[in-house]
Motif scaffolding. Structure first.
Motif, mmCIF file in Angstrom:
data_model
loop_
_atom_site.group_PDB
_atom_site.id
_atom_site.type_symbol
_atom_site.label_atom_id
_atom_site.label_comp_id
_atom_site.label_asym_id
_atom_site.label_seq_id
_atom_site.Cartn_x
_atom_site.Cartn_y
_atom_site.Cartn_z
ATOM 1 N N GLN A 267 39.506 28.896 50.962
ATOM 2 C CA GLN A 267 40.308 28.850 49.780
ATOM 3 C C GLN A 267 40.279 27.854 48.848
ATOM 4 N N GLY A 268 40.300 28.617 46.766
ATOM 5 C CA GLY A 268 40.275 27.533 46.462
ATOM 6 C C GLY A 268 39.494 28.344 45.621
ATOM 7 N N ALA A 269 38.420 28.741 46.171
ATOM 8 C CA ALA A 269 37.120 29.360 46.017
ATOM 9 C C ALA A 269 37.008 30.545 44.590
ATOM 10 N N GLY A 270 38.155 30.992 44.426
ATOM 11 C CA GLY A 270 39.001 31.925 42.722
ATOM 12 C C GLY A 270 38.895 33.088 43.796
ATOM 13 N N LYS A 271 39.207 33.718 44.255
ATOM 14 C CA LYS A 271 39.353 34.783 45.094
ATOM 15 C C LYS A 271 40.104 35.520 43.934
ATOM 16 N N THR A 272 41.533 35.465 44.268
ATOM 17 C CA THR A 272 42.601 35.952 42.991
ATOM 18 C C THR A 272 42.529 35.989 41.866
ATOM 19 N N THR A 273 42.206 34.960 41.357
ATOM 20 C CA THR A 273 41.659 34.848 39.859
ATOM 21 C C THR A 273 40.581 36.243 39.444
ATOM 22 N N ASN A 274 39.331 36.064 40.620
ATOM 23 C CA ASN A 274 38.059 36.373 40.260
ATOM 24 C C ASN A 274 38.264 37.938 40.867
ATOM 25 N N GLN B 108 52.267 36.391 44.978
ATOM 26 C CA GLN B 108 53.273 36.119 43.495
ATOM 27 C C GLN B 108 52.044 35.209 42.561
ATOM 28 N N GLN B 109 50.999 35.762 43.039
ATOM 29 C CA GLN B 109 49.768 34.761 41.671
ATOM 30 C C GLN B 109 48.874 35.523 41.738
ATOM 31 N N LEU B 110 48.945 36.670 42.845
ATOM 32 C CA LEU B 110 48.449 37.918 42.310
ATOM 33 C C LEU B 110 48.723 39.153 41.232
ATOM 34 N N THR C 174 31.348 30.759 41.108
ATOM 35 C CA THR C 174 32.722 30.566 39.886
ATOM 36 C C THR C 174 32.442 28.763 39.128
ATOM 37 N N LYS C 175 32.962 29.249 38.730
ATOM 38 C CA LYS C 175 33.530 27.363 37.835
ATOM 39 C C LYS C 175 32.138 26.810 37.969
ATOM 40 N N LEU C 176 31.261 27.799 37.444
ATOM 41 C CA LEU C 176 29.611 27.759 36.241
ATOM 42 C C LEU C 176 30.471 27.135 35.121
ATOM 43 N N ASP C 177 31.222 26.688 34.186
ATOM 44 C CA ASP C 177 31.835 26.226 33.051
ATOM 45 C C ASP C 177 31.210 24.651 33.171
ATOM 46 N N GLY C 178 32.421 23.947 34.735
ATOM 47 C CA GLY C 178 32.454 22.620 34.802
ATOM 48 C C GLY C 178 30.751 22.125 34.938
ATOM 49 N N VAL D 277 29.537 36.146 37.473
ATOM 50 C CA VAL D 277 30.037 34.644 37.463
ATOM 51 C C VAL D 277 31.506 34.107 36.596
ATOM 52 N N GLY D 278 31.747 33.258 37.388
ATOM 53 C CA GLY D 278 33.112 32.808 36.696
ATOM 54 C C GLY D 278 32.736 31.432 35.575
ATOM 55 N N MET D 279 33.337 31.303 34.585
ATOM 56 C CA MET D 279 32.997 30.463 33.328
ATOM 57 C C MET D 279 34.006 30.208 33.215
ATOM 58 N N GLY D 280 35.166 30.132 33.499
ATOM 59 C CA GLY D 280 36.133 29.111 33.107
ATOM 60 C C GLY D 280 37.607 30.135 34.439
ATOM 61 N N GLU D 281 38.789 29.452 33.125
ATOM 62 C CA GLU D 281 40.230 30.073 34.007
ATOM 63 C C GLU D 281 41.192 31.052 33.138
ATOM 64 N N LYS D 282 39.813 31.397 32.027
ATOM 65 C CA LYS D 282 40.842 32.244 31.956
ATOM 66 C C LYS D 282 40.393 33.823 32.325
HETATM 67 P P1 GDP Z 1 41.392 31.742 46.159
HETATM 68 O O1 GDP Z 1 42.308 30.898 46.931
HETATM 69 O O2 GDP Z 1 40.523 31.587 46.146
HETATM 70 O O3 GDP Z 1 42.214 33.082 46.102
HETATM 71 O O4 GDP Z 1 41.919 30.961 44.667
HETATM 72 P P2 GDP Z 1 42.397 31.121 43.169
HETATM 73 O O5 GDP Z 1 42.246 32.001 42.390
HETATM 74 O O6 GDP Z 1 43.753 30.628 43.545
HETATM 75 O O7 GDP Z 1 41.390 30.033 42.083
HETATM 76 C C1 GDP Z 1 42.144 28.297 42.750
HETATM 77 C C2 GDP Z 1 41.233 27.775 41.040
HETATM 78 O O8 GDP Z 1 40.606 27.934 40.806
HETATM 79 C C3 GDP Z 1 42.894 28.292 39.854
HETATM 80 O O9 GDP Z 1 43.222 27.556 39.598
HETATM 81 C C4 GDP Z 1 41.895 29.196 39.039
HETATM 82 O O10 GDP Z 1 42.128 29.388 37.705
HETATM 83 C C5 GDP Z 1 40.488 28.011 38.889
HETATM 84 N N1 GDP Z 1 39.287 29.117 38.725
HETATM 85 C C6 GDP Z 1 38.752 29.782 39.257
HETATM 86 N N2 GDP Z 1 37.959 31.079 38.816
HETATM 87 C C7 GDP Z 1 37.036 29.451 37.946
HETATM 88 C C8 GDP Z 1 36.432 29.169 37.594
HETATM 89 O O11 GDP Z 1 35.475 30.539 36.751
HETATM 90 N N3 GDP Z 1 36.169 28.039 36.289
HETATM 91 C C9 GDP Z 1 37.245 27.221 36.183
HETATM 92 N N4 GDP Z 1 37.346 26.254 35.916
HETATM 93 N N5 GDP Z 1 38.248 27.716 37.189
HETATM 94 C C10 GDP Z 1 38.095 28.332 37.669
#
Ligand code: GDP
Length: 296
Positions: A110-117, A147-149, A248-252, A273-278
């Motif tokens: 959870q929080g890794a970025g599954k949904t976004t990615n 809802q997020q998806l 993900t979050k290699l922009d951090g 690789v994820g490079m940001g929230e967009k």
């Molecule tokens: P899930 O719980 O695995 O589905 O994770 P989410 O897709 O909800 O992502 C968790 C948070 O990480 C969200 O606030 C995203 O915007 C953020 N996020 C995802 N990928 C990246 C990334 O590559 N870079 C940054 N900075 N944030 C990211």
């Protein structure tokens, strides 16, 4: 930016070598000691560091290197080559099914970025490969997940399939049937995550895998959690035999340990690789570009 500390420490080690001109074996040993510390501080797995240093040392103390006119440069080149091979050599692609739809199962904590990615990747496949993706909401536990998806799907104008809190296996199967009917040639399954690896989660993911036989299981891991990301990757790979990783979050300001350890520890490549929230902040992973970036 990620890798900042590592880049700084490596360049300081190389600078000392350059200042020396001709190098002795003990100069190389000293440099290796510094590189070793830099990698450990960047949270690279201990065994990975050990093997890396051994490989670089063996090549670096070869007479050709020490006797070359620019030995320091030769050593930088060896470190570069070893970094590339550590991260898997070339860039790895998604396997496309011979019969559409190609099913990509996104898994991770959870929080890794599954949904976004899942959405980012669907967008990338549409843009780069002309695919017509469908996103499927298989995380029935986290109240906001569906809802997020839907929100990210809407932003990218990619359809989202959902059946509320229905059984995830049923949802995955129905999503694939829906895709076939509506001409979607790729389905991204957004599965549930947990805060920690647990048995029930793995069993659920195994059941989905068994039922839909995805072309690709991609593990989404957060680069910011360093060694924990590597441990998670190992656990998910043991349970599911994953095909690759989205880091993900290699922009951090990740120290870099996950990027440098995952392939060596699991045998599975980082593919994206994820490079940001967009939603367009996703890139195909190129080990050679990453190595150049690390070396500054
Ligand atoms: P899930 O719980 O695995 O589905 O994770 P989410 O897709 O909800 O992502 C968790 C948070 O990480 C969200 O606030 C995203 O915007 C953020 N996020 C995802 N990928 C990246 C990334 O590559 N870079 C940054 N900075 N944030 C990211």
């Amino acid at each position: 930016m990620a890798f900042e500390g590592l880049t700084e420490k490596l360049s300081s080690a190389f600078k000392k070598l350059r200042n020396k001109g001709r190098l002795t074996e003990s100069d190389v040993k000293e440099a290796m000691r510094e590189i070793r510390l830099a990698l450990l501080e960047a949270d690279v797995s201990y065994k990975v560091v050990k093997d890396f240093i051994k490989a670089v040392t063996e090549k670096a103390v070869g007479t050709e290197v020490l006797e070359s006119l620019t030995p320091a440069q030769a050593i930088v080149k060896i470190v570069n080559q070893e970094l590339v091979s550590l991260m898997g050599g070339g860039s790895a692609k998604i396997t496309i099914a011979s019969q559409p739809p190609t099913v990509v199962m996104m898994v991770g904590l959870q929080g890794a970025g599954k949904t976004t990615n899942a959405a980012k990747l669907a967008g990338l496949m549409r843009k780069q490969n002309g695919k017509r993706p469908l996103l499927a909401a298989c995380d029935i536990y986290r109240p906001a997940a569906i809802q997020q998806l839907e929100v990210v799907g809407k932003q990218l104008d990619i359809p989202v399939f959902q059946m509320g809190q229905e059984n995830p296996v049923t949802i995955a199967e129905a999503a694939i049937a829906h895709a076939k009917k509506h001409g979607n040639d790729m389905v991204f399954l957004d599965t549930a995550g947990r805060l920690h690896v647990d048995e029930a989660l793995m069993e659920e993911l195994q059941a989905i895998k068994q039922a839909v036989q995805p072309s690709e299981i991609l593990l989404v891991v957060d680069a910011m959690i360093g060694q924990d990301a590597v441990n998670a990757a190992k656990a998910f790979d043991d349970a599911l035999d994953i095909d690759g990783v989205v880091l993900t979050k290699l922009d951090g300001d990740a120290r870099g340990g996950a990027a440098l350890s995952i392939k060596a520890v699991t045998g599975k490549p980082i593919k994206f690789v994820g490079m940001g929230e967009k939603l367009d902040n996703i890139e195909v992973f190129h080990p050679d570009r990453m190595a150049s970036r690390i070396l500054g």
